[in-house]
Design an enzyme around this catalytic site. Structure first.
Site, PDB file in Angstrom:
ATOM      1  N   HIS A   1       0.843  -1.212   0.000  1.00 30.80           N
ATOM      2  CA  HIS A   1       0.000   0.000   0.000  1.00 30.80           C
ATOM      3  C   HIS A   1       0.878   1.262   0.000  1.00 30.80           C
ATOM      4  O   HIS A   1       0.558   2.254   0.662  1.00 30.80           O
ATOM      5  CB  HIS A   1      -0.934   0.017   1.208  1.00 30.80           C
ATOM      6  CG  HIS A   1      -2.040  -0.997   1.122  1.00 30.80           C
ATOM      7  ND1 HIS A   1      -3.171  -0.796   0.348  1.00 30.80           N
ATOM      8  CD2 HIS A   1      -2.197  -2.203   1.717  1.00 30.80           C
ATOM      9  CE1 HIS A   1      -3.978  -1.852   0.482  1.00 30.80           C
ATOM     10  NE2 HIS A   1      -3.401  -2.726   1.288  1.00 30.80           N
TER      11      HIS A   1
ATOM     12  N   ASP B   1      -0.747  -4.844   6.000  1.00 29.06           N
ATOM     13  CA  ASP B   1      -1.728  -5.715   5.351  1.00 29.06           C
ATOM     14  C   ASP B   1      -1.496  -5.813   3.847  1.00 29.06           C
ATOM     15  O   ASP B   1      -0.925  -4.922   3.232  1.00 29.06           O
ATOM     16  CB  ASP B   1      -3.148  -5.205   5.625  1.00 29.06           C
ATOM     17  CG  ASP B   1      -3.381  -3.811   5.049  1.00 29.06           C
ATOM     18  OD1 ASP B   1      -2.490  -2.951   5.226  1.00 29.06           O
ATOM     19  OD2 ASP B   1      -4.431  -3.578   4.431  1.00 29.06           O
ATOM     20  N   GLU B   2      -1.973  -6.891   3.288  1.00 31.07           N
ATOM     21  CA  GLU B   2      -2.088  -7.092   1.838  1.00 31.07           C
ATOM     22  C   GLU B   2      -0.805  -6.772   1.071  1.00 31.07           C
ATOM     23  O   GLU B   2      -0.842  -6.265  -0.046  1.00 31.07           O
ATOM     24  CB  GLU B   2      -3.252  -6.255   1.282  1.00 31.07           C
ATOM     25  CG  GLU B   2      -4.600  -6.669   1.844  1.00 31.07           C
ATOM     26  CD  GLU B   2      -5.737  -5.822   1.330  1.00 31.07           C
ATOM     27  OE1 GLU B   2      -6.829  -6.356   1.070  1.00 31.07           O
ATOM     28  OE2 GLU B   2      -5.556  -4.587   1.196  1.00 31.07           O
ATOM     29  N   SER B   3       0.317  -7.094   1.670  1.00 30.06           N
ATOM     30  CA  SER B   3       1.591  -6.857   0.980  1.00 30.06           C
ATOM     31  C   SER B   3       1.941  -8.106   0.166  1.00 30.06           C
ATOM     32  O   SER B   3       2.920  -8.813   0.432  1.00 30.06           O
ATOM     33  CB  SER B   3       2.686  -6.520   1.993  1.00 30.06           C
ATOM     34  OG  SER B   3       3.806  -5.961   1.353  1.00 30.06           O
ATOM     35  N   HIS B   4       1.145  -8.345  -0.857  1.00 31.23           N
ATOM     36  CA  HIS B   4       1.184  -9.622  -1.568  1.00 31.23           C
ATOM     37  C   HIS B   4       2.466  -9.842  -2.369  1.00 31.23           C
ATOM     38  O   HIS B   4       2.861 -11.000  -2.604  1.00 31.23           O
ATOM     39  CB  HIS B   4      -0.021  -9.731  -2.510  1.00 31.23           C
ATOM     40  CG  HIS B   4      -1.343  -9.642  -1.812  1.00 31.23           C
ATOM     41  ND1 HIS B   4      -1.573 -10.229  -0.590  1.00 31.23           N
ATOM     42  CD2 HIS B   4      -2.509  -9.034  -2.169  1.00 31.23           C
ATOM     43  CE1 HIS B   4      -2.824  -9.987  -0.213  1.00 31.23           C
ATOM     44  NE2 HIS B   4      -3.416  -9.266  -1.151  1.00 31.23           N
TER      45      HIS B   4
END
Length: 532
Positions: A276, A339-342
């Site tokens: 993000h 979060d969501e650090s894919h």
């Protein structure tokens, strides 16, 4: 002068004297019978004892506070500022060393450890409204109850007709959880200082005490960092959909923080990382492993960006940002996202999270992060915000960490009410007002018990909303329910009873100018004048 006129005046004088000293003066009209137990207070208090009478606020009433405290004077002035526009009474705030005369409101402190920082006792008689607390924050929470006990039109900004009555009795109240908050995403769409203060006022009215500000994301960087000026100047240029974006100067941020503090609300700033982060990666190419600046992003996809976790400049950047943010933030927490650090490899993500925690601690703050940070080694005092992965939440508990409950399927205020809702998303769930209310932070997640729960936070993500009235529509009427979940014991909460109290707040929402969703599950009441 004729004798009969002398006789008349003499008789009149004696009549006045006799009426005054013999108790024969015309008596004040008796108070109207009102039942405090039937008042629609949100959050529901610990105990309410009704005495079936009432107190009437008049143009002769005053607001008094216990002498010797500028802080109490400010709380009294907050109450006066809420009452004056609608009543037109022009209340002033006075300090008093003792309980004032009849007809007034009195705010005072007393030593009562059972009330903690935010508990209060509100005693209402036909003669006096007396609000007591162990600490100033408790008085402020009690003031919100006073507001709710007055007719809804007390919230209006123009003069209204009375009477202004409150049911008599005693309320004893104290919250279950010390952390009761809402998150405002100003990164996907930027919101002005005025809009942010509006959000603060709305959560304060329902006794919430934390506002989490999501200050950075792929679409925008919203806080001035003087050592890295391009973060805001370039990274804050746009937003979802390609609008002009914006950012808070440090002075504006400090103003927001102080505005919140005046309402006993702690601001928690979030700098989301390592994912993000596209806005930062566009502002400073050295934060990318390839040294190339990214293009500004105005879409809504997630998981595609990452800081270069192996470069030392990344940690210099984070240290500088945390240093400036900590200096502007008196509250104890800084949120590091996570979060969501894919696209960040797990073997890179874990040492990154561990090192960033140390940077936050170095600057005197406690760490909060989304539940993914539990993959790392949580430092002492770190908290995990559970939004999706039960395994992460349980892992946090097993590491001795407290969990902040924000389950997306229950607590995300950007989720649509149903398929007809104009704004919002539904990837986690459709969350009608009943679903938002019917859950318990202490039992929802297996492996997370009440002793493990720090509190509750309801996030509002802003991908689909860019005006404050749209925000209000998504937040209300769910937010009062979240406030009650955080404040009131689970044993005291019942949907069928709560929806009646919520329905009675419809006129109050209208008087406060809130653009709310009129759920068909709730019977919304209309304001009715009290009997004279």
């Amino acid at each position: 002068m004729p004798t009969n006129r002398i006789t008349y005046y003499s008789a009149t004088l004696w009549c006045v004297v006799l009426l005054t000293f013999m108790g024969c003066a015309p008596k004040k009209a008796p108070p109207i019978s009102m039942d405090l137990a039937q008042e629609s207070i949100i959050p529901i208090p610990v105990s309410v004892k009704a005495t079936n009478s009432s107190f009437e606020l008049t143009d002769q009433s005053e607001i008094y506070v216990q002498t010797g405290s500028e802080e109490l004077l400010k709380i009294g002035q907050f109450l006066a500022d809420k009452l004056n526009p609608s009543t037109g009474f022009g209340f002033t705030v006075k300090a008093s060393t003792a309980t004032p005369d009849d007809g007034n409101i009195y705010l005072s402190l007393k030593k009562d450890a059972a009330l903690g920082e935010e508990g209060y006792v509100l005693n209402i008689t036909p003669e006096l409204v007396h609000l007591e607390a162990n600490a100033p924050a408790g008085l402020f929470r009690g003031v919100q109850t006073i507001r709710q006990l007055l007719p809804a039109k007390i919230e209006m900004s123009s003069k209204q007709e009375g009477p202004w009555r409150m049911a008599s009795g005693t309320i004893n109240d104290v919250p279950v959880y010390a952390f009761r908050g809402a998150m405002f995403d100003v990164a996907r769409h930027f919101f002005s200082v005025e809009d942010t203060k509006r959000f603060i006022d709305l959560i304060a009215a329902y006794k919430m005490n934390v506002m989490h500000l999501h200050l950075s994301d792929d679409q925008g960087w919203r806080i001035e960092i003087k050592s890295w000026p391009k973060l805001a100047e370039h990274g804050g240029k746009t937003q979802v959909g390609g609008g002009k974006g914006g950012y808070y100067t440090q002075e504006q941020y400090k103003d927001i923080v102080q505005y919140a503090l005046d309402r006993y609300i702690t601001i928690i700033p979030e700098i989301d990382m390592p994912g993000h982060t596209n806005a930062a990666l566009a502002a400073y190419p050295e934060l990318n492993c390839d040294g190339k600046a990214r293009e500004l992003y105005t879409g809504t996809e997630v998981g595609f960006s990452t800081l270069c976790t192996k470069n030392e400049i990344t940690y210099k950047f984070i240290d500088d940002v945390m240093k400036e943010l900590a200096a502007m933030t008196p509250g104890p927490y800084i949120h590091i996202g996570g979060d969501e650090s894919h696209v960040t490899k797990k073997e890179d993500y874990i040492p990154f999270v561990n090192r960033v925690q140390n940077i936050v601690l170095k600057h005197g703050k406690q760490v909060i992060g989304w539940d993914e940070i539990a993959l790392g080694t949580l430092k002492k005092g770190a908290f995990v915000q559970h939004w999706a992965d039960v395994e992460n939440a349980v892992n946090a508990v097993n590491q001795g960490s407290k969990v902040l409950m924000s389950p997306a399927r229950k607590a995300y205020m950007d989720m649509q009410y149903d398929s007809t809702t104009k704004w919002g998303l539904h990837w986690a769930a459709y969350i009608e007002v009943d679903s938002a209310y019917i859950w318990d932070p202490a039992t929802l997640t297996p492996g997370v018990a009440q002793k493990d729960v720090l509190g509750i936070e309801a996030p509002l993500w802003s991908e689909t909303v860019d005006q404050i009235d749209e925000v209000e529509y998504m937040v209300f009427p769910r937010l009062p329910g979240y406030a009650e979940i955080g404040w009131s014991a689970a044993s005291a909460r019942n949907w069928n009873e709560y929806k009646k109290r919520l329905g009675a707040h419809g006129p109050r929402f209208t008087a406060m100018g809130i653009n709310y969703y009129p759920s068909k599950l709730v019977e919304w009441k209309e304001e009715k004048n009290q009997k004279n």
